[in-house]
Design an enzyme around this catalytic site. Structure first.
Site, PDB file in Angstrom:
ATOM      1  N   HIS A   2      -2.834   3.358  -4.527  1.00 38.55           N
ATOM      2  CA  HIS A   2      -2.258   2.875  -3.266  1.00 38.55           C
ATOM      3  C   HIS A   2      -0.860   2.293  -3.484  1.00 38.55           C
ATOM      4  O   HIS A   2      -0.519   1.240  -2.933  1.00 38.55           O
ATOM      5  CB  HIS A   2      -3.181   1.829  -2.614  1.00 38.55           C
ATOM      6  CG  HIS A   2      -4.395   2.428  -1.964  1.00 38.55           C
ATOM      7  ND1 HIS A   2      -4.334   3.138  -0.789  1.00 38.55           N
ATOM      8  CD2 HIS A   2      -5.694   2.440  -2.344  1.00 38.55           C
ATOM      9  CE1 HIS A   2      -5.557   3.550  -0.456  1.00 38.55           C
ATOM     10  NE2 HIS A   2      -6.390   3.143  -1.395  1.00 38.55           N
TER      11      HIS A   2
ATOM     12  N   TRP B 180     -16.864  -3.969  -1.161  1.00 33.36           N
ATOM     13  CA  TRP B 180     -16.777  -3.241   0.119  1.00 33.36           C
ATOM     14  C   TRP B 180     -17.688  -2.027   0.107  1.00 33.36           C
ATOM     15  O   TRP B 180     -18.169  -1.611   1.145  1.00 33.36           O
ATOM     16  CB  TRP B 180     -15.328  -2.857   0.435  1.00 33.36           C
ATOM     17  CG  TRP B 180     -14.710  -1.783  -0.409  1.00 33.36           C
ATOM     18  CD1 TRP B 180     -14.374  -1.871  -1.729  1.00 33.36           C
ATOM     19  CD2 TRP B 180     -14.340  -0.457   0.003  1.00 33.36           C
ATOM     20  NE1 TRP B 180     -13.814  -0.689  -2.170  1.00 33.36           N
ATOM     21  CE2 TRP B 180     -13.771   0.199  -1.126  1.00 33.36           C
ATOM     22  CE3 TRP B 180     -14.411   0.227   1.214  1.00 33.36           C
ATOM     23  CZ2 TRP B 180     -13.297   1.518  -1.077  1.00 33.36           C
ATOM     24  CZ3 TRP B 180     -13.936   1.546   1.263  1.00 33.36           C
ATOM     25  CH2 TRP B 180     -13.383   2.168   0.125  1.00 33.36           C
TER      26      TRP B 180
ATOM     27  N   ASP C 151       0.874  -1.169   0.000  1.00 30.36           N
ATOM     28  CA  ASP C 151       0.000   0.000   0.000  1.00 30.36           C
ATOM     29  C   ASP C 151       0.915   1.224   0.000  1.00 30.36           C
ATOM     30  O   ASP C 151       2.144   1.084  -0.106  1.00 30.36           O
ATOM     31  CB  ASP C 151      -0.947  -0.005   1.214  1.00 30.36           C
ATOM     32  CG  ASP C 151      -2.278   0.683   0.896  1.00 30.36           C
ATOM     33  OD1 ASP C 151      -2.247   1.859   0.480  1.00 30.36           O
ATOM     34  OD2 ASP C 151      -3.330   0.044   1.062  1.00 30.36           O
TER      35      ASP C 151
ATOM     36  N   ASP D  30      -8.856  -0.285  -5.756  1.00 31.87           N
ATOM     37  CA  ASP D  30      -9.742   0.636  -5.048  1.00 31.87           C
ATOM     38  C   ASP D  30      -9.136   2.034  -4.982  1.00 31.87           C
ATOM     39  O   ASP D  30      -7.927   2.211  -5.100  1.00 31.87           O
ATOM     40  CB  ASP D  30     -10.004   0.132  -3.611  1.00 31.87           C
ATOM     41  CG  ASP D  30      -8.711  -0.002  -2.823  1.00 31.87           C
ATOM     42  OD1 ASP D  30      -7.725  -0.505  -3.402  1.00 31.87           O
ATOM     43  OD2 ASP D  30      -8.662   0.413  -1.649  1.00 31.87           O
ATOM     44  N   GLU D  31     -10.017   3.008  -4.794  1.00 27.55           N
ATOM     45  CA  GLU D  31      -9.638   4.389  -4.451  1.00 27.55           C
ATOM     46  C   GLU D  31      -8.485   4.915  -5.309  1.00 27.55           C
ATOM     47  O   GLU D  31      -7.464   5.353  -4.786  1.00 27.55           O
ATOM     48  CB  GLU D  31      -9.245   4.455  -2.967  1.00 27.55           C
ATOM     49  CG  GLU D  31     -10.380   4.056  -2.044  1.00 27.55           C
ATOM     50  CD  GLU D  31     -10.008   4.151  -0.572  1.00 27.55           C
ATOM     51  OE1 GLU D  31     -10.822   4.677   0.193  1.00 27.55           O
ATOM     52  OE2 GLU D  31      -8.909   3.699  -0.181  1.00 27.55           O
TER      53      GLU D  31
ATOM     54  N   THR E  15      -5.194  -1.179   9.185  1.00 27.40           N
ATOM     55  CA  THR E  15      -4.460  -0.982  10.445  1.00 27.40           C
ATOM     56  C   THR E  15      -3.892   0.428  10.645  1.00 27.40           C
ATOM     57  O   THR E  15      -2.973   0.596  11.436  1.00 27.40           O
ATOM     58  CB  THR E  15      -3.314  -2.014  10.551  1.00 27.40           C
ATOM     59  OG1 THR E  15      -2.455  -1.877   9.416  1.00 27.40           O
ATOM     60  CG2 THR E  15      -3.847  -3.432  10.637  1.00 27.40           C
TER      61      THR E  15
HETATM   62  C1  ACM Z   1     -10.861  -0.282   0.913  1.00 25.14           C
HETATM   63  O1  ACM Z   1     -11.310  -0.281   2.071  1.00 25.14           O
HETATM   64  N1  ACM Z   1     -10.238   0.789   0.436  1.00 25.14           N
HETATM   65  C2  ACM Z   1     -11.005  -1.439   0.057  1.00 25.14           C
END
Ligand code: ACM
Length: 550
Positions: free
Chosen positions: A282, A412, A208, A345-346, A487
């Site tokens: 990410h 998600w 990440d 994602d994102e 986390t």
């Molecule tokens: C996520 O919680 N960004 C998959």
């Protein structure tokens, strides 16, 4: 030891039986997840230090797994004999065998019978036998989970007849080791606990923005640079973690040998490890190490805060794909499982919007917008993934701009129902039920700092992985569900366990037990009984206060 010929009742078929729970009789057992069918019989089996374990030759290592746990906490020899002939059963001992198992138990089901003079676990597969062993351990006094010999315990196993099959094949837990690093030993402790609750998929979020955690031999800077940052960050105290390198930098990574060890440790517990290598967003830790694979004109540093951060791969540079293919080629060598999670994602698209090269690529490929560019990126990666015999998995956003043809969607923030309706396999991890980084109380003064949200145990327990309104013919595309532990604010295992337990037990029950058996009040009582098991192993947890908190 006396052998007698004894077979499981003929024609026994669990599929024909509705979940039959004799709750009044079985309350004291505290089993999690609740088996599909359980019947309490009179009496109990007395385990003794000289109790023997018999297995057919192929089931010997499962017998040894049971024996190892018994030796640790009970003491004694627990000799395992792997020469039992198919079709035979025993008196005065424990038998684990695939012989005579009802095929309807499938790939993970088992039948367990405990009487006053024998314990028999039959299952068509080793996974099923292993889950029978886990149920057997839970039937014993909770001290059975201790790592040291415990004296003065009456090691009795209540007589029961259990038949059990899981509702879903994906029963998962995700651990983010990028925001904070968890050692190999810590990860193995998590795997131990997952196995008790019959969870079978460990989703390892290995990369990440804040850290790259997996050694890649061809690109050593990924871990030389990408695995370390200046300080723990996230506003956390320096001493909230011990993950510092010799030079004082914060972080850490797994060598390829470490990864192999963890994968083998998981496999011995019938847990598949699904690695996640995030792209195209990410990715700041990777780009800090190899900035040439980001869009030109940008600088990349490893952040000490979270959120959606700029720093994405450059799809207009062919070398980016060579890099990613090379990385995945090494990852595929380490993880024998079928799935590779590529994130998705994102993704902040501003950088692509501003890049002349990306815009030219979009024009060439006839892509209408940056969502379609992301889809193009992942479709291209999917070809490489498929050519290596793997299946691509990604977060909800991989559906934006058109989902790659054979991709599996991890829902998600929605899209699971649509993806399953369109014939894609789906894993359900909706934030409102599965985000174990959310607060467990609305009273934040009594809780350690969390990312936000509110996810009490009861809410997790109310998850039905089948999305409402999904046509029955598409239900088979819902592989199951999973709890996710991001986390950012969780810098050590003690706190991670507090966020996992008992909420992960609820994830286990709603993904394993039949829907008709879900009963919050009954679950709550078993959660309290289960605390003794966690105490015995030294796992931190949050005591369920749903009664007093009302
Ligand atoms: C996520 O919680 N960004 C998959």
């Amino acid at each position: 030891m006396k052998f007698i010929s004894k077979k499981w009742p003929a024609g026994f078929s669990i599929l024909l039986l509705a979940a039959t729970i004799f709750a009044a009789d079985t309350n004291e057992l505290g089993l999690i997840p609740l088996p599909q069918k359980i019947q309490r019989l009179d009496g109990a089996f007395q385990l003794a230090a000289d109790t023997q374990i018999f297995t057919d030759p192929n089931s010997f290592s499962t017998g040894e797994f049971l024996a190892a746990q018994l030796r640790q906490s009970v003491g004694g020899h627990f000799k395992v004999s792997g020469k039992t002939l198919p079709g035979m059963a025993i008196t005065d001992g424990i038998l684990l065998t695939t012989a005579g198992a009802d095929p309807f138990l499938g790939g993970e089901g088992y039948a367990l019978t405990v009487t006053t003079n024998q314990v028999i676990i039959r299952a068509p597969t080793q996974a099923g036998l292993f889950y029978g062993v886990q149920t057997l351990l839970q039937l014993l006094p909770p001290q059975i989970f201790s790592s040291n010999t415990v004296a003065d315990v009456n090691w009795i196993i209540p007589s029961v007849q259990i038949t059990d099959v899981p509702r879903f094949k994906w029963r998962g837990f995700m651990l983010d080791v990028s925001r904070h690093f968890y050692t190999k030993a810590e990860v193995e402790k998590v795997l131990d606990a997952m196995a008790w609750y019959k969870l079978n998929t460990f989703h390892w979020h290995l990369t990440d923005d804040q850290g790259w955690r997996i050694e890649i031999k061809k690109y050593p800077k990924l871990t030389e640079i990408g695995a370390w940052r200046d300080g723990v960050g996230f506003g956390l105290a320096t001493n909230s973690t011990t993950a510092y390198g010799a030079d004082g930098r914060y972080g850490g990574f797994y060598t390829q040998d470490d990864i192999r060890e963890v994968v083998a440790y998981a496999a011995a517990r019938h847990i598949t490890v699904v690695p996640e290598i995030e792209m195209p967003g990410h990715s700041l830790a990777a780009l800090a190490a190899y900035p040439q694979f980001g869009c030109p004109g940008n600088t990349f540093t490893i952040p000490t805060k979270g959120g959606v951060l700029a720093g994405i791969y450059d799809p207009a540079n062919e070398a980016t794909f060579q890099f990613l293919d090379d990385v995945l080629a090494e990852v595929f060598q380490l993880f024998p499982g079928k799935y590779i999670h590529l994130g998705g994602d994102e993704v902040p698209k501003e950088t692509w919007k501003k890049s002349a090269d990306c815009q030219a690529l979009m024009e060439r490929e006839n892509l209408k917008n940056e969502d379609e560019l992301q889809s193009w990126f992942l479709r291209r990666m999917e070809k490489f993934v498929n050519a290596n015999g793997k299946t691509l998995l990604g977060w909800s956003e991989i559906m934006h701009g058109g989902v790659a043809p054979s991709a599996v969607v991890m829902d998600w923030i929605g899209g699971g129902k649509e993806a399953a309706g369109a014939g894609h396999d789906v894993v359900m991890t909706p934030t409102g039920f599965c985000y174990l980084d959310y607060y467990q109380s609305t009273n934040h003064t009594t809780e350690p700092k969390a990312i936000g949200g509110f996810l009490p145990l009861e809410k997790v327990y109310s998850l039905d992985p089948i999305p409402a309104g999904l046509p029955p013919e598409n239900e088979a595309h819902i592989l199951g569900g999973q709890g996710n532990l991001w986390t950012e604010f969780i810098p050590n295992l003690n706190y991670a366990e507090y966020m996992m337990f008992p909420r992960l037990c609820a994830v286990a029950e709603v993904t394993w037990s039949p829907k008709s058996a879900h009963d919050w009040d009954y679950f709550k009582t078993r959660v309290v009984q289960n605390e003794k098991r966690l105490d015995a192993f030294g796992v931190n947890y949050r005591h369920d206060d749903s009664e007093t908190a009302k």
